[in-house]
Design an enzyme around this catalytic site. Structure first.
Site, short mmCIF file in Angstrom:
data_model
loop_
_atom_site.label_atom_id
_atom_site.label_comp_id
_atom_site.label_asym_id
_atom_site.label_seq_id
_atom_site.Cartn_x
_atom_site.Cartn_y
_atom_site.Cartn_z
CB ILE A 96 -6.48 31.59 98.10
CG1 ILE A 96 -7.07 32.99 97.87
CG2 ILE A 96 -7.22 30.86 99.22
CD1 ILE A 96 -7.03 33.92 99.04
CB CYS A 97 -4.97 27.39 98.62
SG CYS A 97 -4.95 25.61 98.72
#
Lengths: 323, 323
Positions: free
Chosen positions: A116-117
């Site tokens: 994520i991210c």
């Protein structure tokens, strides 16, 4: 009646300063799915937990203190999916070799590896993204390109799957990706029920470029001064002829050099600058679209509309009502 | 140079089983704003923390264990904003008089009182929403109407302000509302920067009705059997004449009774059923819009389009690409 014959372990990695929504978003999406699957007495179930270096409470991005469920030693060995969150200080996190080693050891065993991210930086550092098309938070794409020049980075995607590796854009994109993973496992119906429960758009229109800031001018980088001048003069003629003339280069040489150092053609770059400027104007004023187009150097409102569609997948009108 | 001359305390309430994203979403939004304001050396700053009955770690909705920063006794007395999250088991939470008493005591002192999702039930129980237009998670609106019949509930809003009380729709709507509170405090620029950082739409198109499930049929409630029949026969003529005939009532009496027990006219109710059915079809098939319209009893595709606009604030086409 079927009761879960297969329970899939979803491990969410956690470390100090991890972005809290990168952690709690996916965790809640899978937990919600778990409840729905239990109610439906489905044959697939989920077990969702947090794993960290130690079991001591640790503070994540917002300052919230969270207690991990397992440390690296006690973590169940048969992870189905490992979710790696990001952090603002990701370059510091990259120095934690114990953390990286553990991710590396898991990567060969898990069915799915998910970032994520800026979690993508950790996978990239381990060489797990080599040769793959990937994404990360829009504000960190440049940084990623510099650190890992061999990667194919798509700065607009909300999430990307390549084989068993999944990368996603910033923060709330982790919710979008988790919904997609659930759809993959148990179908659209359960995934949509989770989305409705959490009041999340099931598939968001447009890409993350909609969220990127006005392009930074970088006076000290090649063509930096030219770019600064372009930003100040967006309503002027910024054709390749005029730009090449301004830096005393042949059109051909200028186009080649520009592409080399900025990663895109001067024409595309100018279009993106104009869109950025148009977005700023629309966000901060009630100027009518025709005027926005003129101020930003689009020949017509229609030309601006087409550029928006191409670049952001939304029309200027949709953009205005949305932001 | 200005350095924060006013620091506003944002207290996020937390209790066992609280919806994790109701808590971490607003907490992260305010924490991000705090960092941006510090960097900008702004005159207003934020202090953000979690308050609970005790300081013991507690498990929230997804099973994540969180450590509160303060208990009720040690909590700073000068709260600027109190944020009350929701929970799936909110009716159980309503039995916690210590929790309710504390919220009640704070409500007179805080500048802003905010509920996320079903957190509105707690404020309603304390009488703090009386006479106000409010919202909550779409799936709990009916429950709320039954428990608190005196309230004006808007089941479509993402969030609503009435005086110093703010209520919001389910889960991720807490992020939207928190961004609005930051805009109110320190302007749109900071709020939009936070939204971009978290990759959140700044203003989402449409309302939460987009997320509501197919209307439940309730055979045991008044007109329940009729509604079941309607659901099975949506493509038929469901005019008030035909419906009244089916239940052996005069049109006038039927219309009056129906409105009384279902809270809306038969015509509006039928329209909503048809929209629900159309959404189901679009979500689960690739059937063309014209066929969707016909199957759901709309006379034309255009009639369906107008109904969607009216009810969901999006066109069927937009709905299809989004979900």
């Amino acid at each position: 009646m079927d009761i879960a014959t297969e329970t899939r372990s979803i491990g969410v990695l956690i470390f100090p300063e991890a972005q809290v929504l990168d952690v709690t978003g996916p965790h809640e999406v899978f937990s919600s799915a778990r409840h729905l699957l239990e109610k439906a007495r489905a044959s697939i179930g989920y077990d969702v937990f947090l794993v960290s270096k130690t079991r001591k409470p640790l503070k994540v991005s917002s300052g919230i203190e969270i207690v991990p469920d397992y440390d690296f030693q006690s973590c169940p060995s048969s992870l189905d999916t490992l979710i790696v969150p990001g952090a603002e200080n990701i370059r510091q996190v990259l120095e934690d070799s114990e953390l990286l080693n553990w991710i590396g050891a898991q990567s060969g065993n898990v069915r799915r590896l998910v970032s994520i991210c800026t979690g993508a930086f950790l996978l990239a550092d381990l060489g797990l993204l080599d040769g793959k098309r990937i994404t990360t938070h829009w504000a960190y794409c440049e940084d990623m390109r510099r650190l890992f020049p061999q990667l194919k980075i798509d700065s607009d995607a909300i999430f990307i799957q390549e084989g068993n590796v999944y990368t996603s854009a910033g923060v709330t994109a982790g919710i979008d990706l988790s919904l997609a993973l659930i759809e993959e496992d148990v179908g659209k119906k359960i995934a949509m029920s989770v989305a409705r429960k959490l009041v999340v758009f099931y598939r968001r229109p447009g890409g993350q470029k909609q969220f990127s800031d006005f392009l930074m001018s970088q006076s000290d980088s090649p063509f930096g001064a030219l770019v600064d001048w372009m930003i100040e003069n967006l309503s002027e003629d910024l054709s390749i002829e005029m730009l090449a003339q301004r830096v005393n280069m042949s059109q051909r040489n200028f186009a080649r050099k520009f592409k080399e150092v900025r990663g895109e053609t001067p024409g595309k770059f100018v279009e993106r600058l104009r869109i950025c400027q148009a977005r700023m104007l629309m966000e901060n004023s009630d100027v009518v679209l025709k005027t926005v187009a003129r101020k930003c150097g689009f020949n017509t409102e229609e030309q601006m509309r087409r550029a928006f569609q191409r670049e952001l997948s939304v029309t200027p009108n949709e953009y205005r009502t949305r932001f």
